[in-house]
Design a protein around this motif. Sequence first.
Motif, PDB file in Angstrom:
ATOM      1  N   ALA A  49       0.859  -1.193   0.000  1.00  0.00           N
ATOM      2  CA  ALA A  49       0.000   0.000   0.000  1.00  0.00           C
ATOM      3  C   ALA A  49       0.890   1.236   0.000  1.00  0.00           C
ATOM      4  O   ALA A  49       2.007   1.197   0.527  1.00  0.00           O
ATOM      5  N   PRO A  89      -6.911   1.444  -0.132  1.00  0.00           N
ATOM      6  CA  PRO A  89      -5.712   1.610   0.685  1.00  0.00           C
ATOM      7  C   PRO A  89      -6.062   2.284   2.004  1.00  0.00           C
ATOM      8  O   PRO A  89      -6.980   3.118   2.033  1.00  0.00           O
ATOM      9  N   THR A 112       2.350  -2.392   4.668  1.00  0.00           N
ATOM     10  CA  THR A 112       2.099  -0.957   4.825  1.00  0.00           C
ATOM     11  C   THR A 112       3.345  -0.327   5.414  1.00  0.00           C
ATOM     12  O   THR A 112       4.148  -1.001   6.075  1.00  0.00           O
TER      13      THR A 112
END
Lengths: 445, 179
Positions: A49, A89, A112
């Motif tokens: 992400a 996201p 992430t």
Amino acid sequence: MCRPLLIALSAALTLGVLAAPPALAQEDTGPLRIEITEGVVEPMPIAVAPFFDAGGGAAMVAQVQQVLTDDLTGTGLFRTIANEAQIAPPDSFEAPIAYEDWRAVNAEALVTGAVSVTGDVVTVRFRLYDVFSGQPLGDGMQFDAPVDGWRRAAHKAADQVYSRLTGEAPYFDSRVVFVNETGPKDARLKRIGIMDFDGENQKWLTDDATLVLSPKLSRDGKRLLYTSYETGFPRVMALDIDTMAEVEVPTDPQTMTFGPRFSPDGRWIIFSREQNGNTDIWQMDPSSGAARPLIQGPFIDTAPSYSPDGTRIVFESDRSGSPQLYVVSADGTGEPLRISFGQGRYGAPAWSPIGDLIAFTRQDGDKFHIGVFGPDGAEEKTLTESFLDEGPTWAPNGRVVMFTRQTPGGDGVARLHSVDVTGRNMRPVTIEGAASDPDWGPLLP
Amino acid sequence: MTTIRMSAAKPAAALVLALGLSACAAPPPPPVVVDPYAGTAGGGAVYTGAVPAGSLNGTAEYFRTNVGDTVLFDRDQTTLNDGARTVLARQADWLQQNGSFSTVIQGHSDEQGTREFNLALGARRAGAVQEYLISRGVGANRIRTVSYGKERPAATCSDESCFSQNRRVVTVVQPGAGT
């Protein structure tokens, strides 16, 4: 020249908030794990992400994410799902993960991250999630580095993702010494460089006024051995990487010495020593200069490499009539045991740092190969083929080999390539200019 | 010599200028000729001794082009073939006649094979040449050997036509009698 990098490893992030304990899912699916075997053909789809700027990091977020992504996809084990395909996201690094949206795009794992810069320090944080079981894979981690060492923080984060998804030890945060080549083939200029494993941050350790060959790092990565023609004759030289100070290696000036390596504990240097046309393998205590023959005879014995525990040596010898590989105890006692019996000639062996494999160069007819087999020569596997592949060196985790590929002809060029132990993922190392003789250093602390 | 020419040129230039002013159509005077040997003792060449015949050939260039500095080897081989022995016999004779020269014997290989093995192979070839020259009476203290392995090919293509030229030993002679 290369400043020591302070990396703070801290699992300080409060993952408990994010991670509901889904014990059942874990029992059903087991931990997410990709195995590096010959069976891996399809890369695992993972999503990275968009990383967040957690303060002052706007200029660096994209490049940190790019380095991490390149590290992971460069293994051939993962492919990333494009940003455009990502449905939802997260809004922030701390936001809960909408696992179903990631399942919908077939991401098996999600990374992430967040980057912040405070003064001269860049902080890279990441978390890793198993999408199908809907839970984090371990705690998140934070790495602090000097701003100009941001790539190392990115490599460290990528290393953790790689390690958790493969079960293998990390290797991205490491450096490689190599020989840079310029000039025509019959008058090559060579100098020794050091770079990150991905070809970035090149620095020069010698100039090209003197022909230099086959640099080799100590296991701690702090000392360098190489062969230099500074006196007009090949001679083993040593260099302290941090201070760039040349260290004299006392050798008999009436002999040629070349192809040195440190023992794993750094106490010894083994090298090839030529006298009256015959080449033997000698061992030296670099602190005293005391040297003795280790492997002798009226044949060529050269290219020694220690086992990682320092108890054995694999070397190249033509004692049977053609170059083949032999293993002998590290004190040179006992009869060397031949381990190569395949088609052709074998040379330039490199014992894996985890001990399970020996990589080598094999010449069969007019083709060269990089291959691996066990320390007894069993389960031989050919990884590459070209006009001239040679000189394998191991990643610190023993799962990837880097080597030199030389193209034929008067304008032929040497380039570095890497290949994993399955032979499925071979790719060039992206650097400017021609390069040869790589030696892969340790994982950096 | 230089000072002689300069002192001659100045009056000549002055003369041309003077003539140019008075009679433009007159031909230029013949150049002033100065005998460079004028004033030296005896006025010419003096015999001072005989020159040994060998030293007329006693240059590194003569060795390279007339004696032959290179011998070739068969694939993977380090033993001297008949052609190599013929050249090396001439080299040994020359080195005997030119005792003030020392030599560095450079061993080379083709690009087939690994870097370190080729260094060892070139060293073995250089050693074979060294041994032969010593057996023909060249002092061991005048000879050093070095191997370049595959680092310095003589021909750069990647087939046997070049490989055969690169499997070689080059005897490089230089003034100075060695160690």
